[in-house]
Motif scaffolding. Sequence first.
Motif, PDB file in Angstrom:
ATOM      1  N   ASN A  59     -11.472 132.850 -31.297  1.00  0.00           N
ATOM      2  CA  ASN A  59     -11.388 133.905 -32.322  1.00  0.00           C
ATOM      3  C   ASN A  59     -12.762 134.526 -32.581  1.00  0.00           C
ATOM      4  N   GLU A  60     -13.318 135.123 -31.534  1.00  0.00           N
ATOM      5  CA  GLU A  60     -14.673 135.675 -31.603  1.00  0.00           C
ATOM      6  C   GLU A  60     -14.695 137.194 -31.431  1.00  0.00           C
ATOM      7  N   GLU A  61     -13.620 137.887 -31.793  1.00  0.00           N
ATOM      8  CA  GLU A  61     -13.561 139.323 -31.551  1.00  0.00           C
ATOM      9  C   GLU A  61     -14.675 140.097 -32.270  1.00  0.00           C
ATOM     10  N   VAL A  62     -15.204 139.532 -33.348  1.00  0.00           N
ATOM     11  CA  VAL A  62     -16.247 140.219 -34.120  1.00  0.00           C
ATOM     12  C   VAL A  62     -17.557 140.305 -33.347  1.00  0.00           C
ATOM     13  N   VAL A  63     -17.837 139.310 -32.512  1.00  0.00           N
ATOM     14  CA  VAL A  63     -19.157 139.242 -31.868  1.00  0.00           C
ATOM     15  C   VAL A  63     -19.115 139.232 -30.339  1.00  0.00           C
ATOM     16  N   ILE A  64     -17.977 138.960 -29.736  1.00  0.00           N
ATOM     17  CA  ILE A  64     -17.940 138.693 -28.298  1.00  0.00           C
ATOM     18  C   ILE A  64     -18.343 139.895 -27.452  1.00  0.00           C
ATOM     19  N   GLU A  65     -18.094 141.112 -27.944  1.00  0.00           N
ATOM     20  CA  GLU A  65     -18.450 142.292 -27.153  1.00  0.00           C
ATOM     21  C   GLU A  65     -19.966 142.412 -26.987  1.00  0.00           C
ATOM     22  N   ASP A  66     -20.721 142.138 -28.057  1.00  0.00           N
ATOM     23  CA  ASP A  66     -22.186 142.175 -27.954  1.00  0.00           C
ATOM     24  C   ASP A  66     -22.690 141.126 -26.972  1.00  0.00           C
ATOM     25  N   THR A  67     -22.058 139.951 -26.989  1.00  0.00           N
ATOM     26  CA  THR A  67     -22.442 138.879 -26.072  1.00  0.00           C
ATOM     27  C   THR A  67     -22.192 139.281 -24.628  1.00  0.00           C
ATOM     28  N   LEU A  68     -21.027 139.837 -24.357  1.00  0.00           N
ATOM     29  CA  LEU A  68     -20.689 140.233 -22.992  1.00  0.00           C
ATOM     30  C   LEU A  68     -21.540 141.414 -22.529  1.00  0.00           C
ATOM     31  N   THR A  94      -9.952 138.465 -28.924  1.00  0.00           N
ATOM     32  CA  THR A  94     -11.001 137.917 -28.056  1.00  0.00           C
ATOM     33  C   THR A  94     -10.630 138.038 -26.581  1.00  0.00           C
ATOM     34  N   GLY A  95      -9.440 137.592 -26.227  1.00  0.00           N
ATOM     35  CA  GLY A  95      -8.999 137.631 -24.835  1.00  0.00           C
ATOM     36  C   GLY A  95      -8.942 139.039 -24.286  1.00  0.00           C
ATOM     37  N   GLU A  96      -8.454 139.962 -25.080  1.00  0.00           N
ATOM     38  CA  GLU A  96      -8.334 141.360 -24.657  1.00  0.00           C
ATOM     39  C   GLU A  96      -9.705 141.970 -24.375  1.00  0.00           C
ATOM     40  N   ILE A  97     -10.663 141.722 -25.257  1.00  0.00           N
ATOM     41  CA  ILE A  97     -12.018 142.251 -25.075  1.00  0.00           C
ATOM     42  C   ILE A  97     -12.659 141.648 -23.833  1.00  0.00           C
ATOM     43  N   CYS A  98     -12.496 140.346 -23.653  1.00  0.00           N
ATOM     44  CA  CYS A  98     -13.071 139.670 -22.480  1.00  0.00           C
ATOM     45  C   CYS A  98     -12.480 140.205 -21.180  1.00  0.00           C
ATOM     46  N   GLU A  99     -11.175 140.421 -21.152  1.00  0.00           N
ATOM     47  CA  GLU A  99     -10.530 140.936 -19.947  1.00  0.00           C
ATOM     48  C   GLU A  99     -11.033 142.328 -19.594  1.00  0.00           C
ATOM     49  N   SER A 100     -11.350 143.129 -20.614  1.00  0.00           N
ATOM     50  CA  SER A 100     -11.862 144.479 -20.339  1.00  0.00           C
ATOM     51  C   SER A 100     -13.200 144.416 -19.616  1.00  0.00           C
ATOM     52  N   TYR A 101     -14.021 143.421 -19.937  1.00  0.00           N
ATOM     53  CA  TYR A 101     -15.300 143.248 -19.250  1.00  0.00           C
ATOM     54  C   TYR A 101     -15.103 142.639 -17.865  1.00  0.00           C
ATOM     55  N   ALA A 102     -14.121 141.764 -17.725  1.00  0.00           N
ATOM     56  CA  ALA A 102     -13.836 141.161 -16.420  1.00  0.00           C
ATOM     57  C   ALA A 102     -13.372 142.220 -15.417  1.00  0.00           C
ATOM     58  N   GLU A 103     -12.701 143.255 -15.911  1.00  0.00           N
ATOM     59  CA  GLU A 103     -12.252 144.341 -15.035  1.00  0.00           C
ATOM     60  C   GLU A 103     -13.429 145.183 -14.544  1.00  0.00           C
ATOM     61  N   ARG A 104     -14.465 145.264 -15.370  1.00  0.00           N
ATOM     62  CA  ARG A 104     -15.623 146.108 -15.033  1.00  0.00           C
ATOM     63  C   ARG A 104     -16.675 145.370 -14.226  1.00  0.00           C
ATOM     64  N   PHE A 105     -16.779 144.065 -14.443  1.00  0.00           N
ATOM     65  CA  PHE A 105     -17.833 143.286 -13.792  1.00  0.00           C
ATOM     66  C   PHE A 105     -17.207 142.113 -13.030  1.00  0.00           C
ATOM     67  N   PRO A 106     -17.246 142.147 -11.698  1.00  0.00           N
ATOM     68  CA  PRO A 106     -16.580 141.112 -10.886  1.00  0.00           C
ATOM     69  C   PRO A 106     -17.080 139.692 -11.149  1.00  0.00           C
ATOM     70  N   TYR A 107     -18.334 139.534 -11.582  1.00  0.00           N
ATOM     71  CA  TYR A 107     -18.866 138.182 -11.799  1.00  0.00           C
ATOM     72  C   TYR A 107     -18.472 137.611 -13.162  1.00  0.00           C
ATOM     73  N   TYR A 141     -23.911 129.420 -23.458  1.00  0.00           N
ATOM     74  CA  TYR A 141     -24.218 130.296 -24.584  1.00  0.00           C
ATOM     75  C   TYR A 141     -23.052 130.297 -25.556  1.00  0.00           C
ATOM     76  N   ASP A 142     -23.385 130.322 -26.837  1.00  0.00           N
ATOM     77  CA  ASP A 142     -22.346 130.500 -27.840  1.00  0.00           C
ATOM     78  C   ASP A 142     -21.890 131.949 -27.827  1.00  0.00           C
ATOM     79  N   ALA A 143     -20.712 132.181 -28.408  1.00  0.00           N
ATOM     80  CA  ALA A 143     -20.106 133.511 -28.334  1.00  0.00           C
ATOM     81  C   ALA A 143     -20.787 134.539 -29.219  1.00  0.00           C
ATOM     82  N   ASP A 144     -21.728 134.109 -30.067  1.00  0.00           N
ATOM     83  CA  ASP A 144     -22.454 135.052 -30.930  1.00  0.00           C
ATOM     84  C   ASP A 144     -23.856 135.321 -30.406  1.00  0.00           C
ATOM     85  N   ASN A 145     -24.118 134.947 -29.153  1.00  0.00           N
ATOM     86  CA  ASN A 145     -25.469 135.058 -28.592  1.00  0.00           C
ATOM     87  C   ASN A 145     -25.646 136.310 -27.744  1.00  0.00           C
TER      88      ASN A 145
END
Length: 425
Positions: A59-68, A94-107, A141-145
Amino acid sequence: MADILVYIALFIIWGMLFYHIFLMQGGYLHATRFQRKAEKWQANIPYYPSVSILIPAHNEEVVIEDTLEAMSKLNYPLEKLQVLIINDNSSDRTGEICESYAERFPYIQVIHTKPPHGGKGKSAALNNGLEYANGEVICVYDADNTPEADAIYWLVLGLVNDPKAGAVVGKFRVLNATKNLLTRLINIETLTFQWLAQAGRWFWFKLATIPGTNFAVRRSILDQLGGWDEGALSEDTELSFRIYDLGYHIRFFPNAITWEQEPETIKVWWRQRTRWARGNLYVIFKFLFHFFQLKHKRVGLDLIYFMFTYVFFFGGVMISHGLFIVGLFVDLKLSVGFVSYLLLIVGFLLFIVEELLALSFEKDQLTKTNFFVVILMYFTYSQMWLFLVVNAAFIELKRLILKQEVTWYKTKRFKQKDVEDKRTA
């Protein structure tokens, strides 16, 4: 009887103060020398090992985008990099935001966990992520880093140039340090811990404690140890002790920097720090009861440090405070009354000097505002820690007696704006 208690309290408190003065000297020496080591290492990079970064996220939707976003800007060979976000039984975006980055960055890859394997805390999430990791080096790394672009480069540089290092830990800075008085106090606490405790212990004893974030550890070591202890609330400290017992050291290398969010309310701070204190008490007694089974007894130096910090030192201060309060109502007929007050005043001044010295190692931190915050810190924040440790000890003792299951408290996050501006504030 009162005199005896006073002597015990003063012996413990001043013993700890002298030890911190010793660490302060080591921290200063390390601060003046580590850059020369970094320059030497930069001239000797035998190879770039593959790296897997584990980011547990519940449940890190507030900060996970900055981390990614920070992960997408790392200066490390992309073909050698794997970023694994463990979306640990999240019920938000959280999962939705992470998947959006996974689509853009293969690693960047996302691991979604559900009960019974998911939602069991950070250690379990890290173990789940470790199963998918393919790197020779594991970073956490923690999800707020939001690590700086060269953070992974420096952590890995430390490992490839120091074969005796089982892990390398970097420095963390407070992203929201100027948000309010509490975050200012936490900022001073973190800088002091790193420059005095971490840097000092590393300089004198080649010991450092893995923090919960911004560290690199050899994958072979994690495989040998069987990953993280899922019963430990302070999984980082517990892992540190087991790495020591394998004969490795843990290097503090402040070139690797990450920025993390700290609690902005007393309630969140209290719950987070209580978990830390309970976790450290768990580690103390886990290794104390099995000390003679340890292969490398040098770990006893850190065990003594943690024992004095969480048991003897806080106990000595509580005795001192208790006698002072009782003395307001009853004449205890203390033979060392004046001397004890004089020692308390000198101890207060040493506290101020240590904090200000730690701040002087960081650009723009030794300010007039922070000077007054340090003075206030002694009478407020430091005293809050006393009650917190007593509360944590009571909770942990009750858990052991009643054989209760360990439950993980997930720290509440706060939305941050203008992240880059916060870094330079």
